[in-house]
Design a protein around this motif. Structure first.
Motif, PDB file in Angstrom:
ATOM      1  N   GLY A  88      28.128  35.094  48.278  1.00  0.00           N
ATOM      2  CA  GLY A  88      28.620  35.951  49.352  1.00  0.00           C
ATOM      3  C   GLY A  88      29.335  37.208  48.906  1.00  0.00           C
ATOM      4  N   GLN A  89      29.274  37.544  47.613  1.00  0.00           N
ATOM      5  CA  GLN A  89      30.015  38.690  47.098  1.00  0.00           C
ATOM      6  C   GLN A  89      29.079  39.662  46.384  1.00  0.00           C
ATOM      7  OE1 GLN A  89      34.229  37.195  45.724  1.00  0.00           O
ATOM      8  NE2 GLN A  89      32.701  35.760  44.975  1.00  0.00           N
ATOM      9  N   VAL A 100      29.018  39.581  32.082  1.00  0.00           N
ATOM     10  CA  VAL A 100      27.709  39.186  32.602  1.00  0.00           C
ATOM     11  C   VAL A 100      27.749  37.741  33.100  1.00  0.00           C
ATOM     12  CG1 VAL A 100      25.301  38.742  31.981  1.00  0.00           C
ATOM     13  CG2 VAL A 100      26.413  40.872  31.257  1.00  0.00           C
ATOM     14  N   ALA A 101      28.333  36.848  32.307  1.00  0.00           N
ATOM     15  CA  ALA A 101      28.404  35.437  32.709  1.00  0.00           C
ATOM     16  C   ALA A 101      29.210  35.266  33.991  1.00  0.00           C
ATOM     17  CB  ALA A 101      29.017  34.606  31.581  1.00  0.00           C
ATOM     18  N   THR A 102      30.316  35.983  34.100  1.00  0.00           N
ATOM     19  CA  THR A 102      31.172  35.865  35.283  1.00  0.00           C
ATOM     20  C   THR A 102      30.486  36.426  36.518  1.00  0.00           C
ATOM     21  OG1 THR A 102      33.170  36.016  33.931  1.00  0.00           O
ATOM     22  CG2 THR A 102      33.407  36.505  36.273  1.00  0.00           C
ATOM     23  N   LEU A 103      29.893  37.597  36.387  1.00  0.00           N
ATOM     24  CA  LEU A 103      29.277  38.230  37.551  1.00  0.00           C
ATOM     25  C   LEU A 103      28.019  37.512  38.015  1.00  0.00           C
ATOM     26  CD1 LEU A 103      29.770  42.040  36.786  1.00  0.00           C
ATOM     27  CD2 LEU A 103      31.196  40.509  38.157  1.00  0.00           C
ATOM     28  N   THR A 104      27.265  36.945  37.086  1.00  0.00           N
ATOM     29  CA  THR A 104      26.039  36.250  37.487  1.00  0.00           C
ATOM     30  C   THR A 104      26.314  34.849  38.023  1.00  0.00           C
ATOM     31  OG1 THR A 104      25.648  35.547  35.200  1.00  0.00           O
ATOM     32  CG2 THR A 104      24.527  37.560  35.950  1.00  0.00           C
ATOM     33  N   SER A 105      27.494  34.316  37.764  1.00  0.00           N
ATOM     34  CA  SER A 105      27.822  32.980  38.285  1.00  0.00           C
ATOM     35  C   SER A 105      28.911  33.040  39.352  1.00  0.00           C
ATOM     36  CB  SER A 105      28.272  32.066  37.134  1.00  0.00           C
ATOM     37  OG  SER A 105      29.491  32.553  36.568  1.00  0.00           O
ATOM     38  N   GLN A 149      42.179  40.255  37.074  1.00  0.00           N
ATOM     39  CA  GLN A 149      42.388  40.250  38.526  1.00  0.00           C
ATOM     40  C   GLN A 149      41.058  40.142  39.266  1.00  0.00           C
ATOM     41  OE1 GLN A 149      45.327  40.081  40.292  1.00  0.00           O
ATOM     42  NE2 GLN A 149      43.869  39.647  41.949  1.00  0.00           N
ATOM     43  N   ILE A 150      40.061  40.831  38.784  1.00  0.00           N
ATOM     44  CA  ILE A 150      38.737  40.736  39.411  1.00  0.00           C
ATOM     45  C   ILE A 150      38.226  39.305  39.333  1.00  0.00           C
ATOM     46  CG2 ILE A 150      36.311  41.424  39.156  1.00  0.00           C
ATOM     47  CD1 ILE A 150      37.511  44.193  38.203  1.00  0.00           C
ATOM     48  N   LYS A 151      38.394  38.668  38.188  1.00  0.00           N
ATOM     49  CA  LYS A 151      37.946  37.274  38.053  1.00  0.00           C
ATOM     50  C   LYS A 151      38.677  36.372  39.041  1.00  0.00           C
ATOM     51  CE  LYS A 151      38.496  36.712  33.559  1.00  0.00           C
ATOM     52  NZ  LYS A 151      38.422  36.072  32.230  1.00  0.00           N
ATOM     53  N   ARG A 152      39.979  36.603  39.202  1.00  0.00           N
ATOM     54  CA  ARG A 152      40.738  35.800  40.173  1.00  0.00           C
ATOM     55  C   ARG A 152      40.225  36.037  41.601  1.00  0.00           C
ATOM     56  NH1 ARG A 152      45.077  37.148  36.490  1.00  0.00           N
ATOM     57  NH2 ARG A 152      45.583  39.037  37.672  1.00  0.00           N
ATOM     58  N   ASP A 153      39.958  37.291  41.924  1.00  0.00           N
ATOM     59  CA  ASP A 153      39.473  37.614  43.263  1.00  0.00           C
ATOM     60  C   ASP A 153      38.078  37.055  43.512  1.00  0.00           C
ATOM     61  OD1 ASP A 153      41.741  38.948  44.220  1.00  0.00           O
ATOM     62  OD2 ASP A 153      41.120  40.858  43.360  1.00  0.00           O
ATOM     63  N   LEU A 154      37.214  37.121  42.502  1.00  0.00           N
ATOM     64  CA  LEU A 154      35.880  36.534  42.651  1.00  0.00           C
ATOM     65  C   LEU A 154      35.973  35.032  42.903  1.00  0.00           C
ATOM     66  CD1 LEU A 154      33.962  38.420  39.818  1.00  0.00           C
ATOM     67  CD2 LEU A 154      33.423  38.542  42.270  1.00  0.00           C
ATOM     68  N   ALA A 155      36.824  34.359  42.148  1.00  0.00           N
ATOM     69  CA  ALA A 155      36.975  32.904  42.315  1.00  0.00           C
ATOM     70  C   ALA A 155      37.510  32.561  43.698  1.00  0.00           C
ATOM     71  CB  ALA A 155      37.896  32.356  41.228  1.00  0.00           C
ATOM     72  N   ARG A 173      37.088  34.428  46.339  1.00  0.00           N
ATOM     73  CA  ARG A 173      36.237  35.101  47.336  1.00  0.00           C
ATOM     74  C   ARG A 173      37.066  36.052  48.195  1.00  0.00           C
ATOM     75  NH1 ARG A 173      32.697  29.808  48.930  1.00  0.00           N
ATOM     76  NH2 ARG A 173      31.155  30.041  47.297  1.00  0.00           N
ATOM     77  N   THR A 174      37.886  36.860  47.541  1.00  0.00           N
ATOM     78  CA  THR A 174      38.803  37.768  48.238  1.00  0.00           C
ATOM     79  C   THR A 174      38.056  38.872  48.974  1.00  0.00           C
ATOM     80  OG1 THR A 174      40.457  37.336  46.531  1.00  0.00           O
ATOM     81  CG2 THR A 174      40.818  39.264  47.925  1.00  0.00           C
ATOM     82  N   PHE A 175      36.994  39.394  48.358  1.00  0.00           N
ATOM     83  CA  PHE A 175      36.273  40.524  48.942  1.00  0.00           C
ATOM     84  C   PHE A 175      34.802  40.190  49.119  1.00  0.00           C
ATOM     85  CE2 PHE A 175      39.669  42.311  46.188  1.00  0.00           C
ATOM     86  CZ  PHE A 175      40.493  42.794  47.205  1.00  0.00           C
ATOM     87  N   ARG A 176      34.155  40.944  49.997  1.00  0.00           N
ATOM     88  CA  ARG A 176      32.699  40.816  50.173  1.00  0.00           C
ATOM     89  C   ARG A 176      31.978  41.855  49.318  1.00  0.00           C
ATOM     90  NH1 ARG A 176      29.277  39.340  54.665  1.00  0.00           N
ATOM     91  NH2 ARG A 176      27.248  39.005  53.693  1.00  0.00           N
TER      92      ARG A 176
END
Length: 200
Positions: free
Chosen positions: A157-158, A148-153, A115-121, A123-126
């Protein structure tokens, strides 16, 4: 950093404004008290700026009501600052072993991460508060390299703050800001359990 000025300015081609508004990956780790509390303090600041906030708790019981949750939910619904979305993953405490439930907890943690990956993609939250997220990585439920790969890429704006003891060195290396909470003394050392208004 005297007077809030950086010690050095990198030659990265960014303007002062661009560098100042760059989204951060933050880690609060260490054996001391206050990792989650500090993250929720950041959430209060984000709320005041009107940012949408996503809180994802990975260990605390869905039945447990912490003070920060109630306060941030009320603030999020007030219409005065940012919105607040609160998600609780798993059902148990990190220090209680319940036979036959580890697979369920692992599955819950993986779904939370998806779910976090979906929200990051999207841009659901700041601001994302990934509370006690170090534990699913430590226990092997979620792959550290993927995190690490997901959070660094992540899309721009998040801001993301990860809390929990024993943060993986790879996550620490990737983070922009790392604070290690050290314990000098704690009431539990003298046999005192957690209390209202202090622990929750």
């Amino acid at each position: 950093m005297p007077q809030g000025k950086p010690v050095s300015v990198p030659e990265d081609g960014l303007t002062t404004r661009q560098r100042r508004t760059r989204p951060l990956l933050i880690v609060h780790t260490g054996p001391g008290k206050g990792k989650s509390t500090a993250a929720f303090g950041l959430a209060l600041r984000a709320w005041n700026q009107g940012w949408p906030i996503g809180v994802f708790q990975f260990v605390k019981s869905a039945k447990w009501r912490i003070g920060e949750e109630r306060a941030l939910r009320v603030l999020g619904e007030s219409g005065e600052g940012g919105t607040v979305s609160w998600h609780k993953m798993g059902e148990g405490w990190s220090w209680i072993q319940r036979p036959g439930t580890e697979e369920d907890h692992a599955a819950d943690a993986r779904e939370g991460w998806e779910q976090i990956k979906r929200d990051l993609a999207a841009r659901t939250f700041r601001l994302y508060v990934l509370d006690e997220f170090t534990y699913p990585m430590k226990w092997g439920w979620i792959d550290v390299e993927e995190v690490v790969a997901t959070l660094t890429s992540r899309p721009d704006g998040q801001h993301v703050v990860v809390t929990g003891r024993d943060a993986d060195p790879r996550l620490v290396e990737a983070a922009d800001l790392v604070t290690e909470m050290g314990k000098v003394k704690h009431p539990m050392d003298a046999g005192q359990k957690g209390q209202k208004g202090i622990e929750w």
